[in-house]
Write an enzyme that holds these catalytic residues in place. Structure first.
Site, PDB file in Angstrom:
ATOM      1  N   HIS A  67       2.195  -0.268 -11.588  1.00 25.08           N
ATOM      2  CA  HIS A  67       2.830  -0.313 -10.273  1.00 25.08           C
ATOM      3  C   HIS A  67       3.050  -1.768  -9.879  1.00 25.08           C
ATOM      4  O   HIS A  67       2.101  -2.490  -9.577  1.00 25.08           O
ATOM      5  CB  HIS A  67       1.962   0.406  -9.247  1.00 25.08           C
ATOM      6  CG  HIS A  67       1.757   1.862  -9.562  1.00 25.08           C
ATOM      7  ND1 HIS A  67       0.856   2.293 -10.516  1.00 25.08           N
ATOM      8  CD2 HIS A  67       2.359   2.981  -9.072  1.00 25.08           C
ATOM      9  CE1 HIS A  67       0.894   3.615 -10.595  1.00 25.08           C
ATOM     10  NE2 HIS A  67       1.794   4.050  -9.731  1.00 25.08           N
ATOM     11  N   HIS A 306       8.127   0.552  -6.397  1.00 23.41           N
ATOM     12  CA  HIS A 306       6.735   1.006  -6.390  1.00 23.41           C
ATOM     13  C   HIS A 306       6.118   0.996  -7.790  1.00 23.41           C
ATOM     14  O   HIS A 306       5.009   0.513  -7.990  1.00 23.41           O
ATOM     15  CB  HIS A 306       6.655   2.416  -5.801  1.00 23.41           C
ATOM     16  CG  HIS A 306       5.283   3.014  -5.821  1.00 23.41           C
ATOM     17  ND1 HIS A 306       4.333   2.739  -4.869  1.00 23.41           N
ATOM     18  CD2 HIS A 306       4.696   3.878  -6.693  1.00 23.41           C
ATOM     19  CE1 HIS A 306       3.217   3.399  -5.150  1.00 23.41           C
ATOM     20  NE2 HIS A 306       3.415   4.103  -6.247  1.00 23.41           N
ATOM     21  N   GLU A 458     -16.535  14.951   7.501  1.00 24.48           N
ATOM     22  CA  GLU A 458     -17.148  15.079   6.177  1.00 24.48           C
ATOM     23  C   GLU A 458     -16.502  14.173   5.136  1.00 24.48           C
ATOM     24  O   GLU A 458     -17.194  13.580   4.303  1.00 24.48           O
ATOM     25  CB  GLU A 458     -17.097  16.542   5.701  1.00 24.48           C
ATOM     26  CG  GLU A 458     -17.962  17.500   6.474  1.00 24.48           C
ATOM     27  CD  GLU A 458     -17.253  18.114   7.670  1.00 24.48           C
ATOM     28  OE1 GLU A 458     -17.815  19.019   8.314  1.00 24.48           O
ATOM     29  OE2 GLU A 458     -16.104  17.676   7.956  1.00 24.48           O
ATOM     30  N   HIS A 521     -18.128  31.055   6.046  1.00 24.16           N
ATOM     31  CA  HIS A 521     -19.314  30.206   5.970  1.00 24.16           C
ATOM     32  C   HIS A 521     -20.260  30.608   4.842  1.00 24.16           C
ATOM     33  O   HIS A 521     -21.355  30.068   4.736  1.00 24.16           O
ATOM     34  CB  HIS A 521     -20.071  30.233   7.302  1.00 24.16           C
ATOM     35  CG  HIS A 521     -19.431  29.401   8.372  1.00 24.16           C
ATOM     36  ND1 HIS A 521     -18.111  29.562   8.751  1.00 24.16           N
ATOM     37  CD2 HIS A 521     -19.917  28.384   9.140  1.00 24.16           C
ATOM     38  CE1 HIS A 521     -17.821  28.697   9.709  1.00 24.16           C
ATOM     39  NE2 HIS A 521     -18.894  27.965   9.954  1.00 24.16           N
TER      40      HIS A 521
END
Length: 705
Positions: A67, A306, A458, A521
């Site tokens: 890149h 890129h 999280e 859950h």
């Protein structure tokens, strides 16, 4: 100094940068006034920037892969960091008070490799020529030193966009902890900064938003984020998918923001200097407006820049920025001399710090020992630790999350550099370090605190834990419900890949036994989904003593992370077996929890909450052996002789039981009792019974064999 005159001429004819510049307004203009780089240094930095561009072009062209956009577009940022503003010693790349630099946009890795070479790190030019090749020191994306790569100066494994920014937040938190723990009124050991370079892709990923909120809330003003704002993403120009005012967003988070021309050396240097000097409780966000692929007119400023689309134009581009015709991997004598001078200046700072460190050690011998243990990760061995921790004495049924809540405090006493945290679930996961204090700013928190409150973040928690581990001074664990592990799974994978033994996870509410909360859950596929990650040890203990062993393993392992899987519901204790035998067996990953009293007829393999069922059934079967296997990966590493003693090859009548998907257990057994469907909302014992996780069903299945 002998700089390439072509390079200097090309640079100054185009206003130092060499090419057209993106318009920018310094939002913090007042701090930038009067802070210009002197002419000689500016010439040296400008030349180095163009030669770094040349190194990147040659390496990517040789590999026909890579890149090119970021190394060319952000060259002035690299020149300023490594040539002016960062404090480091390439001869001691692990110096504990060095500034850290993370390339969050890891696809632009030739940016980092070029600057490490120029700055004098032990990364020879021949390794740049081997970019992306097997066994080279220059892999496609930066990799933190591990058994596969050991490139000095790489502070973080990056590639998954955004994670590097969140890693930097973890490093910044770790630096604050180090300062609060070890600095004294007379001696300052830790006062460094954390720098990270990131692009549009990093800031589109949600993990950066989570981490940015945490960093601002905890006032991590030692963090400086440099945004390579080139208005390009891979598929399209960035405007196709984003229209926000990112500076207003970061201001709203509580960051101090700057908006500059990323090719103007004066502006870049002054802004970074101002950001370093600003100890106002705000992390710093610098929007560096740049041109992607700068210096290659055929692709610059477009999404084509890129990747490696510019390879056909490399020779022409190098000439345009002053690289002598025909030269490859060219670095002028003047640039080498300049960085020798930079190294010498940094060495003065380094030597002064070493004197301070020596005086501090004499004045604070106990702290010095603690710091030495932290740096070298000196902890008691697992065998020593399980003997040091008293027997739990548990005889009544107890959830392993409760067992863990006791053991974590034993661990914290034995390992002073151990920290823990939770994504808003301390009360449920039970991983709070008593009397450890809470980390952060405000309320009852301090930077010496041992408990992190990550909020409901999280993904950021996982990346921050990795950042703490990369920083190299603390061990850290984080907790949430097991079913939410997929929020942070990318960070778990990177921790395993990077061999971060200083990271562990505490995942509770481990199965359909969660009950009433229902299938959203109740994890069924999750434990096995973690087990298939290479180099991640997954422990699902069956009782309090196995829990001690699991937690000990998590803080004594050196070459990778450990996931601890704990139950919400109470589990029976294997009181018929000595506590130390259970601990020692669990450290081997699998062991005989009940030996047959007659000729061996059937082997029952179980883990976690299902071991209790196996023991109940085997009590009425003299020819039954029960094998508890809390960690398959650790068991698989045991000697062939040990494995044969536990699971004799000739005895193929085996059944495995776990309240989760069954596939993984066919490696060990011919019949598996598992849960290959989602659960449902009902009390946990009813869900378990309906889905076959009972002694009665186990006995029935054995009878059918």
């Amino acid at each position: 100094m002998k700089f390439s005159m072509l390079a200097i001429a090309a640079t100054f004819l185009a206003g130092v940068s060499g090419f057209s510049v993106a318009p920018a307004v310094a939002r913090q203009s007042s701090v930038l006034m009067g802070a210009a780089v002197d002419v000689d240094t500016k010439a040296a930095l400008a030349t180095a920037a163009n030669e770094a561009r040349g190194l990147a072009m040659d390496s990517i062209a040789a590999a026909a892969s890579g890149h090119m956009g970021l190394p060319l577009g952000a060259a002035e940022i690299g020149a300023t960091l490594y040539g002016s503003e960062m404090s480091y010693n390439p001869d001691d790349p692990k110096w504990i008070n060095r500034d850290r630099f993370i390339l969050s946009a890891g696809h632009g890795s030739m940016f980092l490799y070029s600057w490490l070479n120029l700055a004098g790190f032990d990364l020879p030019i021949d390794e740049l020529k081997q970019f992306r090749q097997h066994h080279s020191m220059t892999p496609g994306h930066p990799e933190f030193p591990n058994s596969e790569h050991n490139t000095p100066g790489i502070e973080s494994t990056t590639g998954p966009l955004g994670q590097g920014v969140a890693n930097a937040v973890g490093m910044a938190a770790s630096e604050k902890m180090a300062g609060a723990t070890y600095n004294t009124d007379d001696h300052t050991l830790f006062d460094h900064h954390i720098y990270v370079l990131a692009g549009d892709g990093c800031f589109q990923e949600g993990v950066t938003s989570e981490a940015a909120c945490f960093a601002a809330h905890e006032k991590l003003d030692n963090l400086i984020v440099l945004y390579d704002a080139n208005e390009v993403t891979l598929d399209k120009m960035a405007e196709y998918t984003q229209s926000e005012d990112i500076l207003k967003r970061y201001e709203a988070y509580g960051w101090e923001v700057y908006d500059i021309d990323g090719h103007d050396l004066d502006s870049v240097q002054a802004t970074i200097a101002a950001a370093k000097a600003s100890n106002n409780g705000k992390p710093k966000f610098v929007k560096c407006n740049t041109i992607i692929g700068k210096g290659m007119e055929e692709t610059e400023g477009t999404n084509a820049a890129h990747g490696e689309a510019g390879v056909p134009y490399v020779d022409k581009a190098k000439l345009s920025i002053g690289i002598p015709e025909g030269e490859k991997w060219y670095v002028s004598e003047g640039t080498r001399d300049f960085f020798e001078d930079v190294k010498a200046k940094n060495k003065v700072t380094y030597d002064e710090w070493q004197s301070t460190f020596k005086a501090w050690g004499k004045a604070n011998p106990e702290l010095a020992t603690q710091l030495d243990n932290a740096i070298n990760d000196n902890v008691p061995s697992a065998a020593e630790m399980i003997k040091t921790i008293d027997a739990t004495g548990a005889t009544d049924a107890e959830a392993t999350r409760v067992s863990g809540s006791k053991t974590i405090n034993d661990i914290a006493e034995l390992v002073p550099h151990y920290r823990s945290g939770s994504a808003d679930l301390h009360g449920s996961c039970r991983n709070y370090i008593e009397d450890g204090g809470n980390f952060g700013a405000g309320f009852d928190k301090s930077y010496a605190g041992k408990n992190f409150y990550f909020g409901i973040r999280e993904h950021a928690m996982g990346s921050i834990l990795n950042g703490i581990a990369y920083h190299g001074l603390f061990k850290a664990s984080g907790s949430t419900f097991l079913v939410f592990v997929d929020y942070l799974r990318p960070t778990v994978r990177v921790a395993a890949l990077a061999e971060l033994g200083a990271v562990s996870y505490i995942f509770t509410h481990d199965s359909i036994g969660v009950g009433e909360d229902g299938p959203t859950h109740q994890p069924v596929e999750t434990v096995s989904g973690l087990r298939v990650i290479p180099n991640l040890d997954v422990y699902r203990p069956a009782d309090a003593e196995e829990t001690v062993a699991a937690m000990v393993h998590s803080v004594t392992r050196k070459d990778g992370p450990t996931a601890l899987i704990f139950s919400r519901q109470n589990l029976n204790q294997n009181v018929d077996m000595d506590y130390m035998e259970r601990r020692e067996g669990a450290l081997k990953g699998g062991y005989i929890a009940k030996k047959e009293t007659e000729d061996l007829d059937v082997i029952i393999i179980a883990t976690g909450s299902e071991v209790q069922h196996a023991l109940i059934v085997a009590a009425d079967m003299p020819g039954a052996r029960v094998v508890s296997m809390p960690c398959t990966s650790v068991y698989d590493k045991q000697s062939a002789e040990y494995q044969e003693s536990v699971l004799p090859a000739k005895h193929t009548k085996r059944v495995a039981m776990e309240a989760g998907v069954s596939d993984i257990w066919y490696k060990y057994a011919s019949k598996v009792i598992g849960v290959d469907r989602f659960g449902f909302s009902a009390p946990g014992d009813i869900v378990m019974e309906e889905l076959g996780m009972t002694p009665e069903n186990l006995a029935k299945e054995i009878a059918s064999m």
